[in-house]
Design an enzyme around this catalytic site. Structure first.
Site, short mmCIF file in Angstrom:
data_model
loop_
_atom_site.label_atom_id
_atom_site.label_comp_id
_atom_site.label_asym_id
_atom_site.label_seq_id
_atom_site.Cartn_x
_atom_site.Cartn_y
_atom_site.Cartn_z
N LYS A 194 0.79 -1.23 0.00
CA LYS A 194 0.00 0.00 0.00
C LYS A 194 0.82 1.28 0.00
O LYS A 194 1.80 1.41 0.72
CB LYS A 194 -0.87 0.02 1.24
CG LYS A 194 -1.98 -0.99 1.19
CD LYS A 194 -2.80 -0.86 2.45
CE LYS A 194 -3.98 -1.80 2.40
NZ LYS A 194 -4.57 -1.92 3.72
N GLY A 347 10.09 -6.33 7.83
CA GLY A 347 9.89 -7.79 7.91
C GLY A 347 9.94 -8.48 6.56
O GLY A 347 10.68 -9.46 6.38
#
Ligand code: 3PG
Ligand code: MG
Length: 393
Positions: A194, A347
């Site tokens: 996003k 991550g």
């Protein structure tokens, strides 16, 4: 450069030293699945032991309900990992707020700090209790430095001495070097699903970079902003205007946001959907873009090869699915092969670093996810700010 008191400069002999770690690691069936944050913490722990500290470690794990400890919240899997790295005993202690007896040559690990009532609200009396446990509070948890909580902020405020651990210092120095004194050209790669979560990062970077490579769902929003059709791909239509503004601004600065010239599409979000490589101008109404195409990957690899500094956060495609992994693989290998000072954080990014086994070829791998992004955004990290304030007293 940083006006912080550093653990490395302090005499710890016989002192009660409490280190805030970020041991918030992924677990599966009670086992640690990525030990990167634990490995990164080891040198600081070793140094504290060598200096003769009476050592306590604390961390959060996940987002448990405060005041309600469950077995799944326990730091036991982390203690099991730590035991593999130390000859001295490593002891997990559940009730510690009223004081713990501790000697030299052992490591005491406190249970999940987020099970304490008041942790998230940065409650004063909780922070005071934590501060009373130690002579010296050390923050070495860069990954949690964007949180103002009792174990990251309040405790530092009340501790007799509060300082930065070696890992925190390294993180701040590496990021400052990449952002404030980059060897040019500065290339940033920002991927992920996003634009909304990374809009501020993109805005901040747009003033600094020479090339801003966007990938994943973020690239779709930029493609739409230039009038390309993206079919049923993940997109944030309400951010198309923001993407247009960024494209304009970057161009005005004489820099570039290079967009995909070819893409790999599927018809459904699934590893088994047939993958098709096509020109970016030939995306059909029922296509979903899941990766950049080979020409784009090569173009990006060339840009990366010329970089002086690289900041990398986020994959450029759905690299967990083999047919859509090539773009991220090519970009990852280009970063690994480049001579630039390279920084990777987040991550998903670290998962790509692991998958392509390029850890040793990245100049600096950050343990931060959210904290890494907030630093790049230029935000003040509250856990660092309080250490700076304490250093001036
Ligand atoms: C992280 O993994 O992002 C840090 O450990 C912070 O955790 P949090 O997002 O739950 O505060
Ligand atoms: Mg987080």
């Amino acid at each position: 450069m940083l006006k912080l008191l550093k653990m490395a400069d302090l005499d710890l002999k016989g002192k009660r030293v409490l280190i805030r770690e970020d041991f918030n690691v992924p677990l599966k069936d009670g086992k640690v699945t990525s030990d990167a944050r634990i490995i990164a913490a080891l040198p600081s722990i070793r140094l504290a032991l060598e200096k003769g500290a009476r050592l306590m470690l604390m961390s959060h794990l996940g987002r448990p309900t405060e005041g309600h400890f469950e077995a799944k919240d326990s730091l036991k899997p982390i203690v099991d990992e730590l035991k593999l790295h130390f000859d001295v005993p490593v002891r997990l202690v559940a009730n510690y707020l009223d004081g713990v007896d501790i000697g030299e040559n052992e490591i005491v690990v406190f249970e999940n700090v987020r099970c304490n009532k008041g942790e998230k609200a940065n409650n004063d009396s909780l922070a005071q209790k934590m501060a009373a446990l130690c002579d010296i509070y050390v923050n070495d948890a860069f990954g949690t430095a964007h949180r103002a909580q009792a174990s990251t902020h309040g405790v530092a405020k009340y501790a007799k001495t509060a300082c930065a651990g070696p890992l925190l210092v390294n993180e701040l120095e590496a990021l400052t070097r990449a952002l404030n004194h980059p060897r040019k050209p500065l290339v940033a790669i920002v991927g992920g699903s996003k634009v909304s979560t990374k809009l501020t990062v993109l805005e901040t970077l747009s003033d600094k970079v020479d090339q801003l490579i966007v990938g994943g769902g973020i690239a779709n929003t930029f493609m739409l902003a230039t009038g390309l059709q993206i079919g049923k791909s993940l997109v944030e239509k309400d951010l198309v205007d923001a993407a247009k503004k960024l494209l304009q601004k970057v161009t005005q600065n004489g820099a570039e946001i290079p967009l995909p010239i070819d893409v790999v599409t599927g018809k459904a979000f699934s590893e088994s959907t047939p993958a098709e490589t096509k020109a970016a101008m030939q995306v059909l109404d029922d296509d979903m873009i899941f990766d950049i195409g080979p020409k784009t990957a090569e173009k990006f690899a060339k840009i990366i090869a010329k970089a002086g500094t690289i900041i990398w956060n986020g994959p450029v495609g759905v690299f967990e699915f083999e047919p859509f992994s090539k773009g991220t693989e090519t970009v990852s290998r280009a970063i690994a092969d480049s001579n630039a000072f390279s920084i990777a954080g987040g991550g998903d990014t670290l998962a790509a670093v692991d998958k392509y086994a390029i850890k040793n070829k990245i100049s600096y791998i950050s343990t931060g996810g959210g904290a890494f992004l907030e630093f790049v955004e230029g935000k003040t990290l509250p856990a660092v700010e309080i250490l700076e304030q304490k250093a001036q007293i």
